[in-house]
Scaffold this active site. Sequence first.
Site, PDB file in Angstrom:
ATOM      1  N   LYS A 272     -19.015 -20.982 -35.052  1.00 45.80           N
ATOM      2  CA  LYS A 272     -19.074 -20.504 -33.680  1.00 45.80           C
ATOM      3  C   LYS A 272     -17.823 -20.940 -32.905  1.00 45.80           C
ATOM      4  O   LYS A 272     -17.174 -21.922 -33.270  1.00 45.80           O
ATOM      5  CB  LYS A 272     -20.303 -21.084 -32.971  1.00 45.80           C
ATOM      6  CG  LYS A 272     -21.643 -20.567 -33.460  1.00 45.80           C
ATOM      7  CD  LYS A 272     -22.780 -21.245 -32.710  1.00 45.80           C
ATOM      8  CE  LYS A 272     -24.136 -20.736 -33.178  1.00 45.80           C
ATOM      9  NZ  LYS A 272     -24.393 -19.355 -32.749  1.00 45.80           N
ATOM     10  N   ARG A 346     -33.163 -16.392 -39.229  1.00 46.17           N
ATOM     11  CA  ARG A 346     -34.026 -15.498 -40.015  1.00 46.17           C
ATOM     12  C   ARG A 346     -34.154 -15.977 -41.458  1.00 46.17           C
ATOM     13  O   ARG A 346     -35.138 -15.680 -42.137  1.00 46.17           O
ATOM     14  CB  ARG A 346     -33.495 -14.073 -39.937  1.00 46.17           C
ATOM     15  CG  ARG A 346     -32.133 -13.864 -40.556  1.00 46.17           C
ATOM     16  CD  ARG A 346     -31.398 -12.649 -40.022  1.00 46.17           C
ATOM     17  NE  ARG A 346     -30.948 -12.874 -38.651  1.00 46.17           N
ATOM     18  CZ  ARG A 346     -30.339 -11.951 -37.908  1.00 46.17           C
ATOM     19  NH1 ARG A 346     -30.119 -10.749 -38.393  1.00 46.17           N
ATOM     20  NH2 ARG A 346     -29.967 -12.229 -36.675  1.00 46.17           N
TER      21      ARG A 346
END
Length: 488
Positions: A272, A346
């Site tokens: 990130k 996920r």
Amino acid sequence: MKFTASCAELSGLKADSLILPTGSELSNSAKVVNKLTLNSIDSAIESAEFTGKSGQILVLNLPQSPLQRIILLGTDGLSNQRQIKKAVTAACGALNKTKSKTALWIGGNITQDIQAEATIVAQSINASLYSYKKHNAGNKPNLESLTFWSTQQSAIQSAEAGLKYGAAVGDAMNTAKQLGNLPANICTPSYLAAQAISLGEAKLAKASITTEILDRADMQLLKMDSLLSVAEGSEEPPKLIVINYQGAKSEEKPVVLVGKAVTFDSGGISLKPGRGMDEMKYDMCGGASVLGVMNALVELELPINVVGIIPATENMPNGRATKPGDVVTSMSGQTIEILNTDAEGRLILCDSLTYAAKFNPDTVIDIATLTGAVISALGKVASGVLSNDQQLANDLIESGTQSADPVWQLPLWEEYDDLLKSNFADMANIGGPQAGTITAGCFLARYAQDYKWAHLDVAGTAWVSGTNKGATGRPVALLMEYLRQKAK
């Protein structure tokens, strides 16, 4: 914090501050307060100092009156639970600024449903008293007790029930806030596991609660290679936390809550940007909300069976970390091409959803700070909900409305699911730049085909940034309202 309900003569009740919800037209109870305070409310209205507009706050200090301080809360135009919650929260903030130790709330002027009003008052009071506990030592709030006053004796039992429920929900929200706000070097997967073990030691009269912690070896035996792939780059060992609350008969199917708990999300190899990365300690707020709910269930002993599953790990880059293009096999046997290691939530949820089937669930709800796309779609107001069962989605929407913790439904159409196609595995872990929240839901739906399931994306609602940076405790209130309705 102590909450009581009373219908005693108002002039005989003592408190440091009285909170009076009222519009420009005074109710009967407001007229009583007005008379006791030598027409101070009439004077405030006549001078236009107080108009009664929705959410307006006016503090009247009246040293010559038996009621020496009144906090007026405007009610004109309040039309839904979100507005009511916002107004009550504003009144709680004003009350805290007075540094009062005791308070008296005049009930029945916001809504005719006394239990609902008492619930939102107690929840808001407790939530407003939260302060971040640095090194396990927070600032002790001044407020010690609040009396909820009603004109009718028949309403006292409803008020007491509302106060009890609301206080428990407020406390549960504070639990979730505290866990979310802790720095990632303290709130590790092992720390969350310790909190769950402590909760599992609670002694209950009408229910039972047990905790099981699965470590890396246990997950390897279960072939949870998708979950474990996220943990590969971290020195912190992953934990799969399983909390089993049994408040109903053992044969009743449980509601299973699956809470994502990435205690720090660097993005892994798909690193990130550095700006704002400190807020990735909040990527465990889904798991924190499940722990908060479990705390409330223990306090209230609701007659329902609930299983909380919290996959907890860090997502970090090192020489062992999963790389873009790697293929892993999930517990279900389906293979996943990991195109972006920052779409890790996920990957830990899919194995947890497969594991959830072992409990023969009535319903499964996963809660996750899953996608930035949900913030683009819904901002910081509503959480996203996707479901393979429309009645479940409707129930969550209604629970969100009643708890002032709203959700908005997004579709799970096959056109979106097609975006997950991979040339090298059964699916990719991302679906491209469009409809990111929906394709994430489609990914999870592939692992929840054997039961009723809903996904809550709380990336926009679990915390706020800026000068008021901090966890919000959402969606604890929504989940508790859903469970309360299921328990009836």
